[in-house]
Write an enzyme that holds these catalytic residues in place. Structure first.
Site, PDB file in Angstrom:
ATOM      1  N   SER A 128       0.817  -1.226   0.000  1.00 15.26           N
ATOM      2  CA  SER A 128       0.000   0.000   0.000  1.00 15.26           C
ATOM      3  C   SER A 128       0.844   1.265   0.000  1.00 15.26           C
ATOM      4  CB  SER A 128      -0.869  -0.011   1.264  1.00 15.26           C
ATOM      5  OG  SER A 128      -1.413   1.254   1.515  1.00 15.26           O
ATOM      6  N   GLU A 130       0.240   3.602   1.807  1.00 17.95           N
ATOM      7  CA  GLU A 130       0.360   4.003   3.220  1.00 17.95           C
ATOM      8  C   GLU A 130       1.763   3.705   3.759  1.00 17.95           C
ATOM      9  OE1 GLU A 130      -1.829   5.397   5.843  1.00 17.95           O
ATOM     10  OE2 GLU A 130      -2.525   6.218   3.945  1.00 17.95           O
ATOM     11  N   TYR A 152      -1.463   0.243  10.611  1.00 16.54           N
ATOM     12  CA  TYR A 152      -1.768  -0.373   9.317  1.00 16.54           C
ATOM     13  C   TYR A 152      -0.556  -0.266   8.371  1.00 16.54           C
ATOM     14  CZ  TYR A 152      -3.626  -0.875   4.596  1.00 16.54           C
ATOM     15  OH  TYR A 152      -3.814  -1.262   3.280  1.00 16.54           O
TER      16      TYR A 152
HETATM   17  P1  NAP Z   1     -11.529  -4.427   1.988  1.00 17.47           P
HETATM   18  O1  NAP Z   1     -12.713  -4.101   1.119  1.00 17.47           O
HETATM   19  O2  NAP Z   1     -11.467  -3.863   3.357  1.00 17.47           O
HETATM   20  O3  NAP Z   1     -11.437  -6.028   2.086  1.00 17.47           O
HETATM   21  C1  NAP Z   1     -10.620  -6.655   3.037  1.00 17.47           C
HETATM   22  C2  NAP Z   1     -10.824  -8.155   2.954  1.00 17.47           C
HETATM   23  O4  NAP Z   1     -10.014  -8.791   3.968  1.00 17.47           O
HETATM   24  C3  NAP Z   1     -12.270  -8.616   3.231  1.00 17.47           C
HETATM   25  O5  NAP Z   1     -12.576  -9.674   2.363  1.00 17.47           O
HETATM   26  C4  NAP Z   1     -12.203  -9.088   4.677  1.00 17.47           C
HETATM   27  O6  NAP Z   1     -13.176 -10.082   5.004  1.00 17.47           O
HETATM   28  C5  NAP Z   1     -10.820  -9.727   4.672  1.00 17.47           C
HETATM   29  N1  NAP Z   1     -10.338  -9.932   6.058  1.00 17.47           N
HETATM   30  C6  NAP Z   1     -10.078  -8.990   6.988  1.00 17.47           C
HETATM   31  N2  NAP Z   1      -9.690  -9.556   8.132  1.00 17.47           N
HETATM   32  C7  NAP Z   1      -9.695 -10.917   7.918  1.00 17.47           C
HETATM   33  C8  NAP Z   1      -9.406 -12.056   8.733  1.00 17.47           C
HETATM   34  N3  NAP Z   1      -9.021 -11.891   9.981  1.00 17.47           N
HETATM   35  N4  NAP Z   1      -9.521 -13.298   8.182  1.00 17.47           N
HETATM   36  C9  NAP Z   1      -9.914 -13.449   6.891  1.00 17.47           C
HETATM   37  N5  NAP Z   1     -10.214 -12.404   6.078  1.00 17.47           N
HETATM   38  C10 NAP Z   1     -10.110 -11.147   6.592  1.00 17.47           C
HETATM   39  O7  NAP Z   1     -10.187  -4.019   1.257  1.00 17.47           O
HETATM   40  P2  NAP Z   1      -9.894  -3.689  -0.300  1.00 17.47           P
HETATM   41  O8  NAP Z   1     -10.110  -2.241  -0.526  1.00 17.47           O
HETATM   42  O9  NAP Z   1     -10.563  -4.687  -1.154  1.00 17.47           O
HETATM   43  O10 NAP Z   1      -8.309  -3.915  -0.337  1.00 17.47           O
HETATM   44  C11 NAP Z   1      -7.755  -5.185  -0.596  1.00 17.47           C
HETATM   45  C12 NAP Z   1      -6.342  -5.233  -0.043  1.00 17.47           C
HETATM   46  O11 NAP Z   1      -5.559  -4.214  -0.627  1.00 17.47           O
HETATM   47  C13 NAP Z   1      -6.234  -5.019   1.474  1.00 17.47           C
HETATM   48  O12 NAP Z   1      -5.167  -5.811   1.935  1.00 17.47           O
HETATM   49  C14 NAP Z   1      -5.864  -3.554   1.601  1.00 17.47           C
HETATM   50  O13 NAP Z   1      -5.155  -3.333   2.803  1.00 17.47           O
HETATM   51  C15 NAP Z   1      -5.001  -3.369   0.381  1.00 17.47           C
HETATM   52  N6  NAP Z   1      -4.974  -2.038  -0.203  1.00 17.47           N
HETATM   53  C16 NAP Z   1      -6.140  -1.383  -0.491  1.00 17.47           C
HETATM   54  C17 NAP Z   1      -6.088  -0.141  -1.093  1.00 17.47           C
HETATM   55  C18 NAP Z   1      -7.354   0.597  -1.459  1.00 17.47           C
HETATM   56  O14 NAP Z   1      -7.282   1.798  -1.685  1.00 17.47           O
HETATM   57  N7  NAP Z   1      -8.488  -0.091  -1.576  1.00 17.47           N
HETATM   58  C19 NAP Z   1      -4.851   0.424  -1.417  1.00 17.47           C
HETATM   59  C20 NAP Z   1      -3.692  -0.273  -1.131  1.00 17.47           C
HETATM   60  C21 NAP Z   1      -3.760  -1.514  -0.525  1.00 17.47           C
HETATM   61  P3  NAP Z   1     -14.581  -9.697   5.688  1.00 17.47           P
HETATM   62  O15 NAP Z   1     -15.481  -9.329   4.531  1.00 17.47           O
HETATM   63  O16 NAP Z   1     -14.988 -10.965   6.359  1.00 17.47           O
HETATM   64  O17 NAP Z   1     -14.339  -8.565   6.632  1.00 17.47           O
HETATM   65  O1  F7E Z   2      -8.928   8.256   4.225  1.00 21.83           O
HETATM   66  C1  F7E Z   2      -9.303  11.701   5.457  1.00 21.83           C
HETATM   67  C2  F7E Z   2      -8.376  10.790   6.231  1.00 21.83           C
HETATM   68  O2  F7E Z   2      -9.943   6.169   5.121  1.00 21.83           O
HETATM   69  C3  F7E Z   2      -8.414   9.120   3.247  1.00 21.83           C
HETATM   70  C4  F7E Z   2      -7.257   2.259   2.546  1.00 21.83           C
HETATM   71  O3  F7E Z   2      -7.837   1.585   1.458  1.00 21.83           O
HETATM   72  O4  F7E Z   2      -6.026   3.734   1.111  1.00 21.83           O
HETATM   73  C5  F7E Z   2      -6.985   3.700   2.150  1.00 21.83           C
HETATM   74  O5  F7E Z   2      -6.489   4.374   3.305  1.00 21.83           O
HETATM   75  C6  F7E Z   2      -8.156  10.485   3.845  1.00 21.83           C
HETATM   76  C7  F7E Z   2      -7.359  10.468   5.150  1.00 21.83           C
HETATM   77  O6  F7E Z   2      -8.301   6.064   3.186  1.00 21.83           O
HETATM   78  C8  F7E Z   2     -12.605  11.403   6.937  1.00 21.83           C
HETATM   79  O7  F7E Z   2      -7.856  11.452   7.387  1.00 21.83           O
HETATM   80  C9  F7E Z   2     -11.256  12.998   6.389  1.00 21.83           C
HETATM   81  O8  F7E Z   2      -6.396  11.486   5.087  1.00 21.83           O
HETATM   82  O9  F7E Z   2     -10.538   6.927   2.780  1.00 21.83           O
HETATM   83  P1  F7E Z   2      -9.523   6.801   3.866  1.00 21.83           P
HETATM   84  P2  F7E Z   2      -6.749   5.916   3.592  1.00 21.83           P
HETATM   85  O10 F7E Z   2      -6.537   6.141   5.026  1.00 21.83           O
HETATM   86  O11 F7E Z   2      -5.979   6.761   2.644  1.00 21.83           O
HETATM   87  C10 F7E Z   2      -4.746   3.154   1.427  1.00 21.83           C
HETATM   88  C11 F7E Z   2      -3.871   3.249   0.205  1.00 21.83           C
HETATM   89  C12 F7E Z   2      -4.874   1.785   1.980  1.00 21.83           C
HETATM   90  O12 F7E Z   2      -3.990   0.940   1.790  1.00 21.83           O
HETATM   91  C13 F7E Z   2      -5.962   1.552   2.968  1.00 21.83           C
HETATM   92  O13 F7E Z   2      -6.260   0.164   3.092  1.00 21.83           O
HETATM   93  O14 F7E Z   2      -9.410  11.080   4.179  1.00 21.83           O
HETATM   94  N1  F7E Z   2     -10.637  11.833   6.047  1.00 21.83           N
HETATM   95  N2  F7E Z   2     -12.445  12.761   6.937  1.00 21.83           N
HETATM   96  C14 F7E Z   2     -11.451  10.815   6.375  1.00 21.83           C
HETATM   97  N3  F7E Z   2     -11.309   9.489   6.231  1.00 21.83           N
HETATM   98  C15 F7E Z   2     -12.323   8.695   6.645  1.00 21.83           C
HETATM   99  N4  F7E Z   2     -12.204   7.353   6.488  1.00 21.83           N
HETATM  100  N5  F7E Z   2     -13.463   9.216   7.224  1.00 21.83           N
HETATM  101  C16 F7E Z   2     -13.647  10.572   7.401  1.00 21.83           C
HETATM  102  O15 F7E Z   2     -14.672  11.012   7.890  1.00 21.83           O
END
Ligand code: NAP
Ligand code: F7E
Length: 326
Positions: A128, A130, A152
């Site tokens: 990520s 992050e 995270y």
């Molecule tokens: P998501 O919608 O939050 O999905 C997370 C998945 O992980 C769900 O299927 C969840 O299952 C499963 N999971 C969580 N805890 C678990 C556990 N203890 N045992 C088994 N399964 C578990 O995330 P996403 O947006 O699809 O992202 C997919 C991956 O990419 C994640 O690893 C995330 O950290 C990473 N990532 C996401 C982004 C982004 O912007 N979306 C960017 C960079 C990296 P449940 O449905 O049962 O909760």
């Molecule tokens: O926050 C600000 C918050 O929770 C984005 C995950 O998929 O992308 C995601 O992580 C920004 C942050 O995503 C609210 O402070 C303001 O600056 O949508 P987010 P994230 O933290 O960037 C990365 C790449 C991953 O890997 C992660 O799994 O938005 N913000 N107000 C808020 N964020 C949330 N959630 N809620 C608010 O009310």
């Protein structure tokens, strides 16, 4: 013979898009889900509803090596996409221990099970942006050093290093996809983009009067999940395993997202959005912007959906959900 793929985190946003992509490509799709999901498919498997009959689900938990080992032994996958994680950054501050334990051990268990039972399997790790945290330079590339700002982010750096180490030590075909934020109408409701598009749609439909948000100044590089799962697939089709940044190369503030989302509905967000200090994070990632040149050159990948169309797509879908008969 169909290729067998194992997806952890298949119930999440990316799992839903990736399983559709791989079904279209003729794969036999297997996914790991928590046992509770099988007991409550209506709520926990909503993203997979249209394809449930075409995929094979196995119950296992990221906390249990034995459960992951059993599934890997049974499926003997040729490709494995490890997407499962506690993925909400904010929550990782509230429950540091479970986020760190689950995310790091889950990745370690999956890698170890593959090494023992399917050593030829190609492996994708969901790293990520992050990991860049308090960024050392902008835009960020595969060579930018990491400075994670949350439990995270720390867990993802560990997963990244485990993946690289298994590649170097055990010759596993293991890739890190360093993906920047990617969104869609199937995004979880707690993430800021979906919170905004759902909130705006509810306000438009008369179901809500305000939207409470935290820090509006943060900048993110937002792309579309459907585009990003194609990059994951391409990484595992290369001759050699490697690590890639996947991003759009553009960065926008939360305020810009609000402008587009509310404008699309003919609303002025200033009238509805309230600042809530409790939603600020103890340590913030202020700006992320990725340079995807390596993926463009080697994978021939580029994003198709731009920022404006992403926001519109999400708002339109949320409006349909909150007012299905209009
Ligand atoms: P998501 O919608 O939050 O999905 C997370 C998945 O992980 C769900 O299927 C969840 O299952 C499963 N999971 C969580 N805890 C678990 C556990 N203890 N045992 C088994 N399964 C578990 O995330 P996403 O947006 O699809 O992202 C997919 C991956 O990419 C994640 O690893 C995330 O950290 C990473 N990532 C996401 C982004 C982004 O912007 N979306 C960017 C960079 C990296 P449940 O449905 O049962 O909760
Ligand atoms: O926050 C600000 C918050 O929770 C984005 C995950 O998929 O992308 C995601 O992580 C920004 C942050 O995503 C609210 O402070 C303001 O600056 O949508 P987010 P994230 O933290 O960037 C990365 C790449 C991953 O890997 C992660 O799994 O938005 N913000 N107000 C808020 N964020 C949330 N959630 N809620 C608010 O009310």
């Amino acid at each position: 013979m169909k290729k067998r793929v194992l997806i952890t985190g298949i119930t999440g946003q990316d799992g839903a898009y990736l399983s559709r992509l791989l079904l279209d490509k003729g794969y036999e799709v297997h996914g790991i889900v928590r046992r509770v999901a099988l007991e409550d498919p209506e709520h926990r498997l909503w993203r997979l509803r249209p394809i449930l009959k075409k995929i094979n689900l196995h119950s296992a938990s990221l906390e249990s090596y034995a459960s992951i080992f059993d599934v890997v032994e049974k499926v003997k996958p040729q490709e494995c996409y490890h997407l499962a994680a506690q993925s909400f950054v904010s929550y990782s501050f509230e429950d540091e221990f479970s986020t760190i334990n689950t995310n790091i051990n889950g990745t370690h268990y999956t890698l170890s099970a593959l090494k023992n039972k399917a050593p030829k399997c190609k492996f994708y790790f969901a790293a990520s942006s992050e990991m860049f945290g308090k960024v050392k330079k902008t835009p960020q590339t595969e060579d930018t050093s990491f400075y994670p700002r949350s439990p995270y982010g720390i867990s993802k750096v560990a997963g990244y290093e485990l993946t690289r180490n298994y590649r170097e030590a055990y010759n596993l075909f293991a890739c890190n996809g360093i993906l920047f934020n990617h969104e869609s109408p199937m995004r979880g409701y707690e993430f800021v983009t979906r919170k905004i598009t759902n909130g705006a749609a509810r306000i438009k439909a008369g179901l809500a009067k305000e939207l409470r948000l935290g820090n509006l100044h943060a900048k993110r590089d937002w792309g579309f999940s459907g585009d990003y799962v194609e990059a994951m697939f391409l990484m595992l089709q290369q001759d050699k395993p490697d690590d890639y940044v996947i991003a759009t190369g553009e960065t926008h503030t939360i305020k810009e997202f609000l402008d587009l989302a509310f404008d699309h509905l003919g609303l002025d967000w200033h009238k509805y959005v309230k600042s809530d200090k409790s939603l600020f994070r103890p340590a913030e990632v202020n700006i992320l912007c990725g340079d995807y040149s390596k993926a463009k050159k080697k994978l021939k990948w580029k994003p198709k959906v731009n920022f404006k169309n992403l926001v519109k797509m999400m708002v339109d879908e949320d409006l349909k959900l909150v007012s299905p008969h209009s």
